[in-house]
Design an enzyme around this catalytic site. Structure first.
Site, PDB file in Angstrom:
ATOM      1  N   LEU A 177       0.862  -1.174   0.000  1.00 30.43           N
ATOM      2  CA  LEU A 177       0.000   0.000   0.000  1.00 30.43           C
ATOM      3  C   LEU A 177       0.903   1.230   0.000  1.00 30.43           C
ATOM      4  O   LEU A 177       1.956   1.235   0.652  1.00 30.43           O
ATOM      5  CB  LEU A 177      -0.908   0.033   1.239  1.00 30.43           C
ATOM      6  CG  LEU A 177      -2.038  -0.996   1.308  1.00 30.43           C
ATOM      7  CD1 LEU A 177      -2.739  -0.916   2.662  1.00 30.43           C
ATOM      8  CD2 LEU A 177      -3.042  -0.780   0.179  1.00 30.43           C
ATOM      9  N   ASP A 178       0.480   2.274  -0.689  1.00 33.90           N
ATOM     10  CA  ASP A 178       1.235   3.521  -0.666  1.00 33.90           C
ATOM     11  C   ASP A 178       1.395   4.006   0.769  1.00 33.90           C
ATOM     12  O   ASP A 178       0.557   3.736   1.629  1.00 33.90           O
ATOM     13  CB  ASP A 178       0.511   4.603  -1.474  1.00 33.90           C
ATOM     14  CG  ASP A 178       0.302   4.216  -2.926  1.00 33.90           C
ATOM     15  OD1 ASP A 178       1.125   3.445  -3.443  1.00 33.90           O
ATOM     16  OD2 ASP A 178      -0.692   4.679  -3.514  1.00 33.90           O
ATOM     17  N   THR A 179       2.441   4.773   0.999  1.00 32.44           N
ATOM     18  CA  THR A 179       2.679   5.311   2.340  1.00 32.44           C
ATOM     19  C   THR A 179       1.482   6.111   2.835  1.00 32.44           C
ATOM     20  O   THR A 179       1.113   6.031   4.016  1.00 32.44           O
ATOM     21  CB  THR A 179       3.946   6.192   2.338  1.00 32.44           C
ATOM     22  OG1 THR A 179       5.046   5.416   1.857  1.00 32.44           O
ATOM     23  CG2 THR A 179       4.259   6.699   3.728  1.00 32.44           C
ATOM     24  N   THR A 213      -1.589   5.665   2.042  1.00 31.30           N
ATOM     25  CA  THR A 213      -2.811   4.861   2.017  1.00 31.30           C
ATOM     26  C   THR A 213      -2.860   3.966   3.248  1.00 31.30           C
ATOM     27  O   THR A 213      -1.859   3.358   3.623  1.00 31.30           O
ATOM     28  CB  THR A 213      -2.866   3.988   0.744  1.00 31.30           C
ATOM     29  OG1 THR A 213      -2.858   4.843  -0.400  1.00 31.30           O
ATOM     30  CG2 THR A 213      -4.130   3.142   0.721  1.00 31.30           C
TER      31      THR A 213
END
Length: 250
Positions: A114-116, A118
């Site tokens: 997951l993106d930082t 997100t």
């Protein structure tokens, strides 16, 4: 998934005993399920009481539901907080997944990322084959996201998303989409996709004119985040793990 199962000297166990010790039902009821033809082992219905199986390798189904094998692997659900990097270490000294699992003895790695910025559902395991299959695009495991975006979503935006949106690195197929709430300056939308390209949801929504303000993954295949608090971890249930193993052909 480790369970304390007592096997015989040959490494096998009577099937009804395994089912009972795995929590399927009482020993008597497990015998009835076998006699009723509700138990399969390696694709074959087993009705003979006393049949022995290897609990580590046998593919067992009860009433169509997969019973996970006995193993030393762990399968965890994490509610990743926003701001945590989806790696086990970071040269820049940012907070990572390792900080959230510091008390776990296993060498864990994440399934996808997951993106930082997100938050939400991330699977962790020490089962490399499982992690590879779950993240591989060929298995098309669906992922559900809820995003708060800028602006009021027009009526045709959901239709545009479902029709497909082309990004710099190719088209994106949205399986399902629905608007949860919409106001003059912001909207909340739920998207279901199976792809895992970098920042795919953010780029997708930006492309249709609604930059993401907040993003969370709420579901991975059949696994739901539910009420798991931010930063918390839980083990997959037997039923959840069985569903995932079936989903990726293990």
């Amino acid at each position: 998934m480790t369970r304390d199962i007592a096997v015989d000297d040959d490494g096998q166990i009577r099937l009804q005993k395994l089912l009972a010790q795995s929590g399927v039902a009482s020993r008597r009821r497990c015998e009835e399920l076998m006699l009723e033809g509700e138990v399969e082992v390696d694709g074959e219905v087993v009705t003979r009481l006393g049949t022995k199986v290897d609990p580590r390798t046998a593919v067992i189904k009860v009433s169509g539901k997969r019973l996970p094998p006995i193993s030393d692997h762990v399968y965890l659900v994490l509610n990743k907080p926003r701001g945590v990097v989806s790696t086990m270490s970071d040269p820049q000294g940012r907070r990572t997944l390792s900080d959230l699992v510091a008390d776990r003895p296993e060498r864990l790695f994440h399934v996808g990322r997951l993106d930082t910025d997100t938050s939400g559902l991330l699977l962790l395991t020490n089962d490399g084959d499982f992690a590879h299959r779950m993240a591989h695009p060929s298995f098309e495991v669906e992922k559900t996201y809820v995003a708060e975006v800028a602006g009021k979503l027009a009526k045709g935006t959901v239709a545009d998303l479902l029709a497909g949106v082309t990004l710099d690195d190719g088209a994106v197929r949205v399986r399902r989409a629905r608007v949860i709430a919409s106001a003059a300056d912001k909207s909340i939308i739920e998207l279901v996709i199976h792809e895992g390209r970098n920042r795919i949801v953010r780029r997708l929504l930006d492309q249709v004119g609604h930059p993401v303000r907040q993003l969370s993954r709420t579901r991975f295949g059949p696994i739901e985040l539910g009420t798991l608090r931010s930063g918390a971890i839980r083990e997959l249930s037997h039923d959840e793990l069985g569903q995932l193993l079936e989903l990726v052909g293990m």
